[in-house]
Each structure stands twice: as C-alpha cells, then as structure tokens.
Scaffold this motif. Structure first.
Motif, mmCIF file in Angstrom:
data_model
loop_
_atom_site.group_PDB
_atom_site.id
_atom_site.type_symbol
_atom_site.label_atom_id
_atom_site.label_comp_id
_atom_site.label_asym_id
_atom_site.label_seq_id
_atom_site.Cartn_x
_atom_site.Cartn_y
_atom_site.Cartn_z
ATOM 1 N N GLY A 114 0.809 -1.206 0.000
ATOM 2 C CA GLY A 114 0.000 0.000 0.000
ATOM 3 C C GLY A 114 0.844 1.258 0.000
ATOM 4 O O GLY A 114 0.542 2.233 -0.696
ATOM 5 N N LYS A 115 1.922 1.278 0.773
ATOM 6 C CA LYS A 115 2.802 2.448 0.835
ATOM 7 C C LYS A 115 3.614 2.597 -0.452
ATOM 8 O O LYS A 115 3.797 3.709 -0.954
ATOM 9 N N ARG A 116 4.090 1.480 -0.978
ATOM 10 C CA ARG A 116 4.923 1.540 -2.193
ATOM 11 C C ARG A 116 4.076 1.811 -3.434
ATOM 12 O O ARG A 116 4.517 2.504 -4.358
ATOM 13 N N PHE A 117 2.863 1.260 -3.460
ATOM 14 C CA PHE A 117 2.007 1.425 -4.633
ATOM 15 C C PHE A 117 0.691 2.111 -4.230
ATOM 16 O O PHE A 117 0.633 3.317 -4.127
ATOM 17 N N ASP A 118 -0.344 1.311 -3.967
ATOM 18 C CA ASP A 118 -1.621 1.898 -3.546
ATOM 19 C C ASP A 118 -2.453 0.820 -2.855
ATOM 20 O O ASP A 118 -2.033 -0.333 -2.722
ATOM 21 N N ASN A 119 -3.664 1.204 -2.425
ATOM 22 C CA ASN A 119 -4.512 0.284 -1.679
ATOM 23 C C ASN A 119 -5.082 -0.852 -2.532
ATOM 24 O O ASN A 119 -5.520 -1.869 -1.998
ATOM 25 N N SER A 120 -5.091 -0.684 -3.855
ATOM 26 C CA SER A 120 -5.562 -1.778 -4.719
ATOM 27 C C SER A 120 -4.631 -2.981 -4.601
ATOM 28 O O SER A 120 -5.064 -4.119 -4.424
ATOM 29 N N SER A 121 -3.330 -2.734 -4.700
ATOM 30 C CA SER A 121 -2.349 -3.809 -4.545
ATOM 31 C C SER A 121 -2.375 -4.363 -3.125
ATOM 32 O O SER A 121 -2.224 -5.570 -2.907
ATOM 33 N N ARG A 122 -2.576 -3.480 -2.182
ATOM 34 C CA ARG A 122 -2.650 -3.900 -0.781
ATOM 35 C C ARG A 122 -3.811 -4.855 -0.540
ATOM 36 O O ARG A 122 -3.650 -5.912 0.094
ATOM 37 N N LEU A 123 -4.988 -4.512 -1.072
ATOM 38 C CA LEU A 123 -6.161 -5.359 -0.897
ATOM 39 C C LEU A 123 -6.012 -6.683 -1.642
ATOM 40 O O LEU A 123 -6.434 -7.739 -1.149
ATOM 41 N N TYR A 124 -5.412 -6.630 -2.834
ATOM 42 C CA TYR A 124 -5.195 -7.865 -3.594
ATOM 43 C C TYR A 124 -4.350 -8.843 -2.785
ATOM 44 O O TYR A 124 -4.709 -10.013 -2.631
ATOM 45 N N LEU A 125 -3.211 -8.361 -2.298
ATOM 46 C CA LEU A 125 -2.324 -9.240 -1.536
ATOM 47 C C LEU A 125 -3.000 -9.732 -0.265
ATOM 48 O O LEU A 125 -2.821 -10.894 0.131
ATOM 49 N N THR A 126 -3.787 -8.896 0.382
ATOM 50 C CA THR A 126 -4.498 -9.290 1.598
ATOM 51 C C THR A 126 -5.464 -10.434 1.323
ATOM 52 O O THR A 126 -5.469 -11.454 2.033
ATOM 53 N N ILE A 127 -6.280 -10.295 0.290
ATOM 54 C CA ILE A 127 -7.281 -11.312 -0.020
ATOM 55 C C ILE A 127 -6.625 -12.614 -0.443
ATOM 56 O O ILE A 127 -7.008 -13.700 0.009
ATOM 57 N N VAL A 128 -5.609 -12.517 -1.318
ATOM 58 C CA VAL A 128 -4.901 -13.727 -1.753
ATOM 59 C C VAL A 128 -4.247 -14.425 -0.565
ATOM 60 O O VAL A 128 -4.284 -15.656 -0.454
ATOM 61 N N SER A 129 -3.655 -13.649 0.342
ATOM 62 C CA SER A 129 -2.995 -14.236 1.513
ATOM 63 C C SER A 129 -3.991 -14.965 2.402
ATOM 64 O O SER A 129 -3.736 -16.091 2.841
ATOM 65 N N ILE A 130 -5.134 -14.349 2.666
ATOM 66 C CA ILE A 130 -6.141 -14.979 3.533
ATOM 67 C C ILE A 130 -6.650 -16.275 2.907
ATOM 68 O O ILE A 130 -6.768 -17.308 3.590
ATOM 69 N N LEU A 131 -6.952 -16.249 1.606
ATOM 70 C CA LEU A 131 -7.413 -17.466 0.926
ATOM 71 C C LEU A 131 -6.329 -18.545 0.945
ATOM 72 O O LEU A 131 -6.628 -19.735 1.108
ATOM 73 N N THR A 132 -5.080 -18.108 0.798
ATOM 74 C CA THR A 132 -3.968 -19.059 0.854
ATOM 75 C C THR A 132 -3.872 -19.711 2.222
ATOM 76 O O THR A 132 -3.639 -20.919 2.337
ATOM 77 N N TYR A 133 -4.046 -18.917 3.284
ATOM 78 C CA TYR A 133 -3.995 -19.474 4.633
ATOM 79 C C TYR A 133 -5.092 -20.520 4.837
ATOM 80 O O TYR A 133 -4.865 -21.565 5.450
ATOM 81 N N ILE A 134 -6.274 -20.234 4.317
ATOM 82 C CA ILE A 134 -7.396 -21.152 4.508
ATOM 83 C C ILE A 134 -7.146 -22.480 3.804
ATOM 84 O O ILE A 134 -7.340 -23.555 4.389
ATOM 85 N N PHE A 135 -6.674 -22.422 2.548
ATOM 86 C CA PHE A 135 -6.590 -23.639 1.750
ATOM 87 C C PHE A 135 -5.231 -24.331 1.804
ATOM 88 O O PHE A 135 -5.172 -25.561 1.729
ATOM 89 N N THR A 136 -4.133 -23.573 1.907
ATOM 90 C CA THR A 136 -2.819 -24.218 1.871
ATOM 91 C C THR A 136 -2.099 -24.196 3.210
ATOM 92 O O THR A 136 -0.983 -24.699 3.297
ATOM 93 N N LYS A 137 -2.680 -23.599 4.214
ATOM 94 C CA LYS A 137 -2.061 -23.636 5.535
ATOM 95 C C LYS A 137 -3.007 -24.302 6.536
ATOM 96 O O LYS A 137 -2.724 -25.387 7.033
ATOM 97 N N ILE A 138 -4.133 -23.684 6.813
ATOM 98 C CA ILE A 138 -5.070 -24.289 7.762
ATOM 99 C C ILE A 138 -5.590 -25.611 7.215
ATOM 100 O O ILE A 138 -5.562 -26.642 7.902
ATOM 101 N N GLY A 139 -6.059 -25.613 5.967
ATOM 102 C CA GLY A 139 -6.627 -26.820 5.387
ATOM 103 C C GLY A 139 -5.633 -27.959 5.286
ATOM 104 O O GLY A 139 -5.906 -29.083 5.704
ATOM 105 N N VAL A 140 -4.448 -27.673 4.724
ATOM 106 C CA VAL A 140 -3.442 -28.721 4.538
ATOM 107 C C VAL A 140 -2.875 -29.183 5.873
ATOM 108 O O VAL A 140 -2.595 -30.372 6.071
ATOM 109 N N THR A 141 -2.706 -28.261 6.812
ATOM 110 C CA THR A 141 -2.224 -28.632 8.140
ATOM 111 C C THR A 141 -3.189 -29.604 8.821
ATOM 112 O O THR A 141 -2.775 -30.617 9.397
ATOM 113 N N LEU A 142 -4.478 -29.302 8.748
ATOM 114 C CA LEU A 142 -5.474 -30.195 9.345
ATOM 115 C C LEU A 142 -5.569 -31.510 8.582
ATOM 116 O O LEU A 142 -5.800 -32.565 9.182
#
Length: 521
Positions: free
Chosen positions: A113-141
């Motif tokens: 967000g600081k280097r670019f803008d809030n669009s990139s910030r939100l993109y990375l946030t959403i992708v990260s959360i989905l990644t945690y659900i499916f490739t971290k929490i899901g795979v860990t369980l």
C-alpha cells in the motif's frame, strides 16, 4: 485419550498440551488494547524467539507427513526446498527486513500500500487470507487427520476440535506474543520428536549403510533429470527460488516475526538462527520416509509417516514424545495462520474501510477474526477425509501458481523507483488469473482437461517451470506498464525509504554497512 498409546504416552501428550496452554496464557496476559502488542508482540522479540518462531511456523504437520511421504517416493531430492530456505532466510534478514522495518509497517500488504496503492494492498491481503485457509489451515489439518485416524485411533472430529480450541484460545487472548513464546517450546519438542523417530528408525534398519544398500541409488540423487515430473533440476534452479522468496519474504505468515523484532540486528540474527535450523529437516523429516520405504515397501506417500508411528518401532514414552512433536508442529502452524490472518483482516481490510477507529477497536476486530478462523478450521475438518493427495508436493505446486506475480511486484518495486501502481495492480491481476487457471487445471477432472488443447498444454508444464514462466510474464507486464509513465509515484523521501538501489547492495556486501545506508536515506 486412548487409541494404541500406552498410559505413559498419553500422560506425556497431556503434559505437552497443558504446558503449551500455560505458556500461551502466561505470556498473553495483559496484551489487550495496543495493536503493536497484539499483532507484533510490542516489537520486542529477541533473536532467539524470532529464529525459533520462524522455524516452528514453517515446520508444520504437512512437513512431517508430506516430507516423509515425498522422501519415501523421491528420496533426498525433495530436500532442495529446505536447503534453499537457508539462502532465502539471509535475503529476508539482510535485504527485506531492513526495508520493512524502516517502513514502519505491521503487515506486508501495508508495504504494498505504501509503495504502490490500496488496490495492490487489498489484492495481496485477499490472496494471503485465501492461501492461509486452503494451503495452511486446510493442509495442516489434512496432515493432522492422517495421524489422528491412522495412528492414534482417536475420534477425528472431537480430537481436532480440542486441538484447534486450545490453539485458538491462547492465540485469541495473547496474539503474537503468545504464539511466538509457545513456539519456542514447540520448536524444541518437534525437533526432539523428529530426531528420535529418525534415530530409532535407523537403528531398526541397521544403520545408514544398510539404508543405502536397501534403497535404489536414485533415492540419494540430489539432481533429477529435466524430465522428472516432480523435481526437475532446472525447475529447482529457476522456479523454486521464486516460491521461496514469496513464502519467506512476502508472506505475512512468516514476515510478521521479523516485523516484531526489537531492531534490525535482532531480526538479522533471528533469520540466521532459523537458517541454521533449516539445514536439518532433510535428516529428520525426509529420512523417516526413506526408512519407511525399507521397513514397509508396500506403503508409500503420505501414509509412510503414519506407518512408522503405528508400528512397534518406538518404545513406550518415546512414542509419546514423537507424537507430541507432531502436535507441536501442527499447533504452531495453526496459531501462526490464525494470528496472521486476523492481522490482515483488522489492519488491511477493516482499517481501510473504517475511517474512524481506535486501537482497542482494531484489536477487538483481530480477536473476533481469530475466533472466526478457529471456527472455520473446525468446519474444515469433516472435508479433509475426502482428499487423498501427496501433501508436500501439492503444497509446493499451489504456491508456485500464486507466488510469481507477487514476487515480481515486490522485487521490481524495491529495486526500481519508476515502478508504478498501475503496473503493480495489473501485474497482480493478470498474473493471478494465469496462476488461477493453472490451479483450476490441476484440480479439474483429467477427462474435462483433455477436451481443450490449451488446458492440456497448461497441465503438462511442471509446476516449477511454470513458476519461472509466470514470473517472467509478470515482470514483463510490470515493467511494460510502468514504462508508460502512468501513475508513477513521485521520487519523494518516503519512496526513498521503500526502495534500495543495486549500488547500495554492492556497498552493503562490501562494507557490511546496510543499516547505515538506510539511515542515510
């Protein structure tokens, strides 16, 4: 607790759970209303806690199950991902950590967000959360249910709820402080358990010489051919570093520990300690799979680890310690996922859209988000039994489809001051779409894929080669759009703090004065 464990083993497990809960609650007391305290442990972590927390966050249940499973089929070649992490951890400590700490950020998306803008910030946030659900929490369980069902004979749903509840309890209360300090203890237990399993396994086989004699020589080959479907040497050389940079240097799940450092020197020493720890997983996580290939030649893949635990290989007491090590890995990863996802929800979603907020309010949102992810983790449990995959390589392949555009934007944004916000968001969108298509092709029914020539070709590309191709495409998009000179950030003082030049890097390696360079900026 019952299953096939002795009373003494069950007592060891009970003691482990009580100690973890006690540590988490003790260090998490009075961490209430400050976002710095709750999400970054007051920016007061020393290098020992940082290093052990990084290692415990990284080594999860899918490493125990998945690396052993991959080792039972592919041998030592899958260890490249572990050894590569040693190099990339130094990049985290010496290149990225100084810039991140200088930027005074709480999350990696905030840096975007600081280097670019809030669009990139939100993109990375959403992708990260989905990644945690499916490739971290899901795979860990998923990896956890293998052990709960195949080894212990525990009721999968009930026991998983208990484990997730204990993990969620101290994470909700104490935030990163509780997570980091429990991980110091968990790192010791998981290392001890893994070493004991390897030691007793080697004794059972007859020593390393007997292991080498009873396995095909290909198991000890570090270099696979370029046509190898899983770990071709060219893919390891050009694709694996891209996955590694995203995971270790651009993922909030990992970077949060460095952001919580007392200072840059503590961050550097912490990454050095984690790098030292990463030398050894090939010996106590891959070797068990190779041992299982000798002891149980008919059992390969993710069930290799379960077979080692369910047999008579481990004596009473030792089995309890080994299984406690497995649970330490599972819980440390879950806690990190819960806390990192909560930080993203509170600081990169709620904070953007809620204009008037207090720190108390952000911490409350973080706690509520943590509770949501705990409940979600419990809801995922019944579906894990529907999945039958090679966990470790599956995790690496999914990451290879997600990482390239993010790494491209991060690296170009740091090294090239003319990189624009428009270039960043379009790189993330287009690169993300291509990566999503690769994920879709991977999980679609093969008969459906065979009907479309483009999908057949896309499916045929090895995931490591694909990572490099997508990184190249993403970088071309980033540079091309930025050269149009649209939405370029002014060469301001703030931009100077968010970037680093090649000449600065040369000076750093020549004089070891990187911290001075950043201060001068």
């Amino acid at each position: 607790m019952s299953g096939n464990l002795n009373t003494f083993d069950n007592l060891i497990l009970l003691t482990y759970f009580l100690i973890v809960l006690g540590i988490g609650l003790f260090f998490g007391r009075s961490k209430g209303n400050s976002i710095s305290q709750y999400f970054l442990a007051g920016k007061n972590l020393n290098w020992i806690v940082i290093g052990t927390s990084l290692f415990a966050t990284n080594i999860s249940s899918e490493h125990f199950v998945g690396l052993a499973g991959a080792g039972s089929i592919h041998g030592l070649s899958v260890g490249y991902f572990e050894w590569l992490a040693v190099i990339i951890l130094f990049l985290l400590g010496w290149l990225f950590a100084p810039i991140f700490l200088r930027s005074n950020i709480f999350t990696v998306p905030q840096f975007f967000g600081k280097r670019f803008d809030n669009s990139s910030r939100l993109y990375l946030t959403i992708v990260s959360i989905l990644t945690y659900i499916f490739t971290k929490i899901g795979v860990t369980l998923l990896a956890g249910t293998f052990v709960l069902k195949e080894v212990l004979g525990w009721d999968m749903f009930t026991s998983t709820i208990i484990i997730v509840f204990i993990t969620g309890l101290y994470t909700v209360i104490g935030g990163l402080t509780s997570v980091a300090f429990t991980q110091v203890f968990q790192a010791i237990i998981l290392i001890l358990g893994a070493v004991l399993l390897s030691a007793f396994g080697l004794i059972e086989v007859g020593g390393f010489s007997e292991l080498a004699a009873k396995l095909p020589s290909d198991y000890f080959s570090l270099f696979k051919s370029t046509s190898d479907p899983n770990v071709p040497w060219l893919g390891i050389l050009i694709g694996a570093p891209i996955i590694g940079i995203w995971y270790w240097c651009a993922d909030q799940y990992i970077v949060q520990r460095v952001l919580a450092a007392k200072g840059i020197e503590e961050a550097k020493k912490g990454t050095m300690l984690a790098a030292f720890f990463k030398i050894f997983p090939i010996f106590f996580l891959i070797f068990p799979g190779m041992i299982a290939a000798v002891l149980y030649p008919d059992v390969k893949g993710d069930f290799a680890y379960s077979m080692l635990l369910s047999g008579n290989l481990l004596p009473v007491g030792i089995k309890g310690l080994v299984i406690a090590g497995f649970f330490a890995a599972l819980m440390s990863s879950l806690a990190s996922s819960f806390n990192s996802a909560a930080a993203l929800v509170s600081l990169d979603i709620y904070q953007i859209f809620r204009k008037n907020y207090s720190e108390r309010e952000l911490v409350l949102v973080g706690r509520l988000a943590t509770m949501f992810f705990v409940i979600l983790a419990i809801a995922i449990v019944p579906f894990t039994k529907l999945i039958n995959i090679h966990i470790y390589l599956f995790l690496q392949s999914i990451q290879s489809f997600i990482a390239p555009p993010i790494v491209s934007v991060l690296l170009i944004g740091i090294f090239w001051k003319k990189a624009s916000s428009l270039g960043a968001i379009w790189t993330l969108i287009i690169g993300g779409f291509i990566g999503f298509m690769k994920i879709l092709v991977t999980i679609l029914d093969p008969q459906t894929v065979s009907k479309f020539e483009i999908l057949v070709y896309l499916n045929s590309i090895n995931f490591l080669h694909f990572a490099f191709i997508l990184f190249f495409i993403s970088s071309a998009i980033m540079i091309g759009i930025s050269l149009l000179k649209i939405n370029i950030v002014d060469n301001s003082e703030s931009l100077q703090k968010l970037t680093i030049s090649v000449s600065d890097l040369k000076t750093n390696f020549a004089t070891n004065s990187y911290s001075r360079i950043l201060k001068e900026k």
